[in-house]
Scaffold this active site. Structure first.
Site, PDB file in Angstrom:
ATOM      1  N   LYS A  78      77.779  43.111  32.446  1.00 37.12           N
ATOM      2  CA  LYS A  78      77.185  43.736  33.642  1.00 37.12           C
ATOM      3  C   LYS A  78      76.526  42.674  34.351  1.00 37.12           C
ATOM      4  O   LYS A  78      75.584  42.142  33.946  1.00 37.12           O
ATOM      5  CB  LYS A  78      76.504  45.110  33.343  1.00 37.12           C
ATOM      6  CG  LYS A  78      76.276  45.994  34.621  1.00 37.12           C
ATOM      7  CD  LYS A  78      75.739  47.113  34.077  1.00 37.12           C
ATOM      8  CE  LYS A  78      75.097  48.334  35.502  1.00 37.12           C
ATOM      9  NZ  LYS A  78      74.710  49.276  34.829  1.00 37.12           N
ATOM     10  N   SER A 158      76.642  53.651  36.872  1.00 34.73           N
ATOM     11  CA  SER A 158      76.769  52.561  37.687  1.00 34.73           C
ATOM     12  C   SER A 158      77.774  51.279  36.918  1.00 34.73           C
ATOM     13  O   SER A 158      77.887  50.443  37.633  1.00 34.73           O
ATOM     14  CB  SER A 158      75.396  51.907  38.114  1.00 34.73           C
ATOM     15  OG  SER A 158      74.825  51.708  36.734  1.00 34.73           O
ATOM     16  N   SER A 182      74.645  56.085  33.369  1.00 31.20           N
ATOM     17  CA  SER A 182      75.659  54.854  33.838  1.00 31.20           C
ATOM     18  C   SER A 182      76.321  54.208  32.783  1.00 31.20           C
ATOM     19  O   SER A 182      77.025  53.197  33.187  1.00 31.20           O
ATOM     20  CB  SER A 182      74.787  53.658  34.495  1.00 31.20           C
ATOM     21  OG  SER A 182      73.918  54.501  35.719  1.00 31.20           O
TER      22      SER A 182
END
Lengths: 491, 75
Positions: A78, A158, A182
Site C-alpha cells: 500500500k 481505503s 480499511s
C-alpha cells in the site's frame, strides 16, 4: 508449471523451496499480470527492475538452501508504507514526489524474510475513504462485476488497490492499513481475507499517519493460511514505535486447522441493522452454524454503545488526522505552492495539495479540538470510545472468545454511486468495523458467500487483544465451509 | 450554503434522528457521558489471558506487556 499467479502463497512457498520454480519466474508472471491489468488502476507505481533484482537475490539464497519464510514471494505494498528509494505518496498530490530515505518497519520485516516488492498500491488519499475514490491517482476498479452488468464497482477502501490486486491475482499478498475498516471492508468487497491486528501488534513506524491511536497495519491474501504466513513476518516489537507491544509473535500458521471446539462465539444483537439486505442476515446465521458445526458455541451478546461508534469515530479520527497532517506545510515534504509570505505559501500548498475529503476531515478535526468545542466534541467522543471498549471487555470477561458479525452492511457499490451529497452515506460502510478500531482489538474478514448479484460478502470475527491466532483458527473454519471466490476476468 | 461545521452538525443530527437516538426536538434519548466518565485516549489493550485454540506447536506468549504510548497524559 502453468499459471503461476493462481498459486496460493503457501503453494508458491513450497514450490520455491523444492526448486520446482524460480523466484524470478514467479515474479515475472506477476509483473505480466500487473501489466495486463492496468484497467484496474490497482498499482500506482510498478517496480519491475527492483522486483527482478530481489527475485534473483532470493533465487541465489534458495539455491544455497537458505532463505526466509517469505523467500521469493512477490507482494504489493500500500502506498502508505514508506519504502526506501521508492516513491511513497499516500495517494495525495501533496506527497506526489516524495521518495523516502528510510523503510517502514513492517516492509523492512517483509524484505528481511525474503519477500519481493512488485510495486506500490493505490489507496484513498491518506487512507481517508471507504471506496478508493479519493486517491489523487483516480479510483481503483474492483475485479468483480455484478452478474450481467459492466458497471465498474469500487473495491472498498481505503486499501482498495491492495484488495483488488490480490483478488485479481496480481500479487500473492499485500499490505494494508486499517483505521476504521480499511483492510476488512475492501477484503469483504473483493472476496479475499484481510486482518486488522490488535493495536500495537505491528509497528506503525514509517507508515504515513492518519489517526495514530486507531491506525494498524495488516495483511491481505486469498486464503486464511496465506494471511497467517504474512502476519508472522509483519508483526513484532519495534522500539521505534512506543505503542508497539513487546509480546512474542506466535506461529500463526500452526493454528490453521486447530480445533475450535468449546469456543464461545458472541453474536451481538446491535449489529442487526435496519435496512440490511436479508442475504447478509442469512449469511451471518450460516456463519454461526458453520462455527457450531465445528464444535463452537454461539451466544447472544450485547454491545450497547455500538450505535454511538460511528459519530464518535468521526470526531476522534479527524481530530488526530488534523494534527498528523499539520506537517504537510510545503516546507519539509512534497508539494510547495509559492505565496506572498509564509502563511500564504502554507495556505496555497495545503489548498492545492489536499483533496476534498482530506480537507473536510482536517477542518472538522481542527474544529472539534478548538477551544470551546473540545469538551463538547472531542472529550465526549473519547468517553464514548471508552464505553465501547468496555462493552467488549465485559463480553470477553464473560467468557466470549470471539465475536461474529457481517463485515459490511452491503456488497460493493458502483464507482460514483455513494457519498456525493452526504458523506455519512459513505461512512456507514464502516459501521461494523469502526468499533474494533475504537477498542484496539483484532478483526479478520473472511469471504463467506455471494449475494444475489454475484458479489462477494464477508464475515468479520473480532478477537481478544493479541489473540489473532484464535481468529485464524475460526477464520479457517469459515473458509473451509464457504469455499473460495474468484472474479471472472473482464480487464 | 452552510459552513462545514454546520453541515457536519446537520449530517450527524440527521443520522442520530434516523437511528432514533435523539428526540424530534433534538435531545438525546439516553443521557450523554458526563465529565466524571473515564477516558482512555489510546486503546491500550492488555494481553488477555483467555483460552486459545490448541496448535500443534506454539511459542508461549510473553506475559510481560510493556505496552506504552507516547502521550504523557495517558493512563
Amino acid at each position: 508449471m502453468n499459471d503461476l499467479t493462481s498459486l496460493t502463497l503457501a503453494q508458491a512457498r513450497e514450490a520455491l523451496r523444492k526448486r520446482e520454480l524460480s523466484a524470478l519466474e514467479l515474479t515475472n508472471a506477476h509483473l505480466s499480470a500487473i501489466e495486463s491489468a492496468r484497467a484496474l488502476n490497482a498499482f500506482v507505481l510498478e517496480t519491475p527492475e527492483r522486483a527482478r533484482e530481489m527475485a534473483q537475490a532470493s533465487d541465489a539464497r534458495l539455491q544455497k538452501g537458505e532463505g526466509g519464510p517469505l523467500e521469493g514471494i512477490p507482494l504489493g505494498i500500500k502506498d502508505l508504507f514508506c519504502t526506501d528509494g521508492v516513491r511513497t505518496t499516500a495517494c495525495s498530490h501533496i506527497l506526489e514526489n516524495f521518495v523516502p530515505t528510510y523503510e517502514s518497519t513492517v516492509t523492512a520485516n517483509l524484505w528481511r524474510d525474503g519477500a519481493v516488492l512488485l510495486g506500490k498500491l493505490n489507496n484513498d488519499e491518506f487512507a481517508m475513504g471507504s471506496s478508493n475514490e479519493t486517491s489523487c491517482f483516480g479510483p481503483v476498479a474492483s475485479p468483480w462485476r455484478r452478474r450481467g452488468s459492466d458497471t465498474k464497482l469500487v473495491p472498498g477502501g481505503s486499501s482498495g488497490g491492495s484488495a483488488a490486486a490480490v483478488a485479481a491475482k496480481l500479487c500473492l499478498g499485500a499490505t494494508g492499513t486499517d483505521t476504521g475498516g480499511s483492510i476488512r471492508q475492501p477484503a469483504a468487497f473483493c472476496g479475499i481475507v484481510g486482518l486488522k491486528p490488535t493495536y500495537g501488534r505491528c509497528s506503525r513506524w514509517g507508515i504515513v499517519a492518519f489517526a495514530s491511536s486507531l491506525d494498524q497495519a495488516g495483511p491481505f491474501a486469498r486464503t486464511v493460511r496465506d494471511c497467517a504466513i504474512l502476519m508472522r513476518s509483519m508483526a513484532g516489537h519495534d522500539p521505534k514505535d512506543t505503542t508497539c507491544a513487546d509480546i512474542a509473535v506466535p506461529d500463526y500458521e500452526s493454528f490453521i486447522g486447530a480445533s475450535v471446539k468449546g469456543m464461545r462465539i458472541g453474536i451481538p444483537k446491535e449489529y442487526r441493522m435496519e435496512g440490511m439486505p436479508p442475504e447478509i442476515e442469512t449469511l451471518w446465521q450460516r456463519g454461526a452454524q458453520w462455527l457450531r458445526d465445528a464444535g463452537a458455541e454461539t451466544v447472544d451478546i450485547s454491545l450497547p454503545h455500538t450505535k454511538y461508534a460511528l459519530p464518535a469515530y468521526y470526531v476522534v479520527a479527524p481530530a488526530e488526522a488534523s494534527s498528523n497532517l499539520a506537517r504537510y506545510d510545503g516546507v519539509r515534504y512534497g508539494l510547495r505552492v509559492p505565496g506572498s509570505d509564509i502563511v500564504d505559501m502554507y495556505e496555497n500548498t495545503r489548498a492545492a495539495g489536499f483533496g476534498k475529503e482530506v480537507r473536510r476531515r482536517i477542518m472538522i478535526g481542527t474544529y472539534v479540538l478548538s477551544a470551546g468545542y473540545y469538551d463538547a466534541y472531542y472529550l465526549r467522543a473519547q468517553k464514548v470510545r471508552t464505553r465501547i471498549k468496555r462493552d467488549f471487555e465485559t463480553c470477553f470477561a464473560d467468557g466470549i472468545d470471539a465475536i461474529l458479525t457481517p463485515t459490511t452492511p452491503s456488497a460493493a457499490f458502483g464507482i460514483g454511486e455513494k457519498g456525493r451529497g452526504d458523506p455519512v452515506e459513505m461512512y456507514l460502510n464502516d459501521i461494523f468495523t469502526v468499533t474494533v478500531n475504537m477498542a484496539g482489538l483484532p478483526g479478520i474478514s473472511v469471504p463467506s458467500g455471494l449475494d444475489a448479484q454475484g458479489l462477494p460478502l464477508g464475515l468479520q470475527l473480532v478477537g481478544r487483544p493479541f489473540q489473532e491466532e484464535t481468529l485464524f483458527a475460526l477464520g479457517a473454519v469459515i473458509e473451509q465451509a464457504a469455499g473460495f471466490f474468484t472474479p471472472v476476468r473482464w480487464w | 450554503m452552510m459552513c462545514l461545521a454546520c453541515e457536519q452538525d446537520a449530517m450527524w443530527f440527521a443520522y442520530l434522528q434516523r437511528k432514533g437516538l435523539i428526540t424530534p426536538d433534538g435531545y438525546l434519548v439516553e443521557p450523554p457521558p458526563s465529565l466524571a466518565d473515564p477516558v482512555e485516549t489510546v486503546p491500550a489493550p492488555a494481553a488477555a489471558s483467555a483460552e486459545k485454540p490448541e496448535p500443534p506447536a506454539s511459542e508461549p506468549a510473553d506475559k510481560t506487556n510493556t505496552f506504552s504510548c507516547d502521550d504523557p497524559a495517558a493512563q
